[in-house]
Design an enzyme around this catalytic site. Structure first.
Site, PDB file in Angstrom:
ATOM      1  N   ARG A  45     -32.190 -52.791  34.478  1.00 59.47           N
ATOM      2  CA  ARG A  45     -32.096 -52.559  33.029  1.00 59.47           C
ATOM      3  C   ARG A  45     -31.936 -51.057  32.823  1.00 59.47           C
ATOM      4  NH1 ARG A  45     -35.498 -49.127  33.360  1.00 59.47           N
ATOM      5  NH2 ARG A  45     -35.427 -48.974  31.087  1.00 59.47           N
ATOM      6  N   GLN A 197     -41.910 -51.096  29.993  1.00 58.75           N
ATOM      7  CA  GLN A 197     -41.112 -50.204  30.845  1.00 58.75           C
ATOM      8  C   GLN A 197     -41.805 -48.852  31.039  1.00 58.75           C
ATOM      9  OE1 GLN A 197     -39.897 -52.000  28.309  1.00 58.75           O
ATOM     10  NE2 GLN A 197     -37.777 -52.593  28.617  1.00 58.75           N
ATOM     11  N   ASP A 238     -29.380 -46.343  24.072  1.00 56.56           N
ATOM     12  CA  ASP A 238     -28.521 -47.455  24.484  1.00 56.56           C
ATOM     13  C   ASP A 238     -27.152 -47.391  23.821  1.00 56.56           C
ATOM     14  OD1 ASP A 238     -31.334 -48.534  25.122  1.00 56.56           O
ATOM     15  OD2 ASP A 238     -29.913 -49.831  26.176  1.00 56.56           O
TER      16      ASP A 238
HETATM   17  O1  MRU Z   1     -34.289 -53.180  27.542  1.00 59.01           O
HETATM   18  P1  MRU Z   1     -34.054 -52.017  28.464  1.00 59.01           P
HETATM   19  O2  MRU Z   1     -35.193 -51.775  29.404  1.00 59.01           O
HETATM   20  O3  MRU Z   1     -32.717 -52.098  29.156  1.00 59.01           O
HETATM   21  O4  MRU Z   1     -33.993 -50.764  27.491  1.00 59.01           O
HETATM   22  C1  MRU Z   1     -33.812 -49.496  28.046  1.00 59.01           C
HETATM   23  C2  MRU Z   1     -33.883 -48.401  27.069  1.00 59.01           C
HETATM   24  O5  MRU Z   1     -34.073 -48.591  25.893  1.00 59.01           O
HETATM   25  C3  MRU Z   1     -33.616 -47.021  27.607  1.00 59.01           C
HETATM   26  O6  MRU Z   1     -34.335 -46.065  26.907  1.00 59.01           O
HETATM   27  C4  MRU Z   1     -32.109 -46.731  27.469  1.00 59.01           C
HETATM   28  O7  MRU Z   1     -31.352 -47.760  28.032  1.00 59.01           O
HETATM   29  C5  MRU Z   1     -31.742 -45.450  28.111  1.00 59.01           C
HETATM   30  S1  MRU Z   1     -31.800 -45.532  29.852  1.00 59.01           S
HETATM   31  C6  MRU Z   1     -31.288 -44.050  30.504  1.00 59.01           C
END
Ligand code: MRU
Length: 354
Positions: A45, A197, A238
């Protein structure tokens, strides 16, 4: 460097991020559908890492193709691209990486390349996407380090680290850059409900690097700021819309509002592949909703009563007005973002924008 994702012959190997920090196990994906499933189920992720995984998934999928003619090969290629595109909707890096693979495929097909040549070209493109991501993170780290206070107490949300990229990280890249620049750095990692996370992945990465790390639950950030214990916030992204509105992990908006209330600079660190100039503002960013089970349960243990409804958006949007700067591999972009984001894409000749 942390082994987030790697290619071993025709296998894509990923550290299983669902199992960290308790277990360090690797998932070996042998087919494109296996890679797509790994993205969907969060084995891997983080926006840039998802893009790299999709590109590698396409490359191994096409490597396995039995097609002998380019027409049949092209049909399979576009089906695999669609499969990857259907995994997660918010992180624009996914669609950016798929577009890059399509562009490369198109150039090869137009030049009359054979199926074998096209397979080689797709391998090379996926590898370039991987390697360029690491280089971008390092550049972001160097630019971002300059705005980190000398005695920094940094709050970050979710995981925008080596695990979320091909290596080094975006927000955590800035933190690593500041440490490498000799700054004194202590980090507060928001737990980041519901997928944790921050507690699981950010804390794991930072502790491994020997960086001073304190985990807080998400609802502690305000009290911490009020006590004057935070002097810098940096998060990943994202998708960044053309006006600078930024989608990132749910809870980022709350952190940004709190930072504004306490006069703490709030920075976003992201590569240009996260900037989506086709999306005018945050209201147009598709927000993924994930399974209720992420909220109702922690592991096998149920937290909520049967019958209670659940809202589980995976991301929120921070309005551009709350963002002090966007740290990219091309430098730090400042408001007005409508101008600076566009300018960041202008080609450079000998380091000068043309
Ligand atoms: O749901 P996820 O764990 O994929 O979300 C990740 C995030 O929101 C991160 O902050 C984002 O992808 C930036 S990663 C360099």
């Amino acid at each position: 460097m942390l082994p987030t994702i790697a290619r071993e012959a025709d296998v894509v190997v990923m550290i299983d991020q669902r199992k960290l920090p308790v277990q360090e196990v690797y998932v070996r994906c042998r087919t494109a559908p296996e890679v797509a499933r790994a993205i969907k189920t969060m084995v891997i992720r983080g926006a840039p890492a998802i893009g790299v995984a999709a590109a590698m998934g396409i490359a191994i999928g096409m490597r396995a193709s039995k097609a002998t003619g380019t027409q049949k090969f092209a049909g399979e290629f576009f089906r695999i691209c669609d499969l990857m595109a259907a995994t997660r909707p918010t992180a624009v890096n996914l669609f950016w990486a798929i577009e890059r693979m399509k562009h490369s495929f198109g150039a090869g097909a137009e030049a009359g390349e054979s199926v074998d040549q096209l397979k080689d070209r797709l391998d090379r493109e996926a590898e370039a996407i991987h390697d360029e991501d690491v280089a971008s993170c390092r550049a972001m780290g160097a630019y971002g380090a300059a705005v980190v206070p000398a005695d920094a107490r940094i709050l970050t949300h979710c995981n925008a680290g080596a695990l979320a990229t091909a290596g080094y990280g975006t927000a955590l890249g800035v933190i690593r850059g500041a440490v490498e620049a000799g700054k004194r750095v202590a980090v507060f990692a928001d737990e980041t409900r519901p997928f944790l996370q921050g507690a699981r992945l950010t804390a794991w990465e930072l502790v491994r690097d020997g960086i001073d790390t304190t985990v807080i639950t998400d609802n502690m950030a305000g009290a911490l700021m009020r006590q004057g214990q935070v002097n810098f916030v940096v998060v990943g992204a994202d998708r960044i819309a053309a006006n600078g509105d930024t989608a990132n992990k749910i809870g980022t908006y709350t952190v940004a509002v709190l930072a504004r209330e306490h006069n703490i600079p709030f920075y976003v660190a992201a590569p240009l592949s996260t900037i989506d100039l086709h999306t005018p503002d945050g209201t147009h960013i598709p927000i993924e909703e994930r399974s209720a089970k992420e909220v109702t349960h922690v592991g096998p243990a149920r937290l909520t009563p049967e019958g209670a409804r659940v809202w589980n958006p995976a991301f929120d949007v921070t309005p551009h007005g709350l963002i002090a700067g966007i740290i990219t591999e091309r430098g730090i972009l400042r408001p007005p973002y409508t101008e600076s984001l566009k300018q960041a894409f202008e080609p450079l000749v000998a380091g000068i924008r043309v």
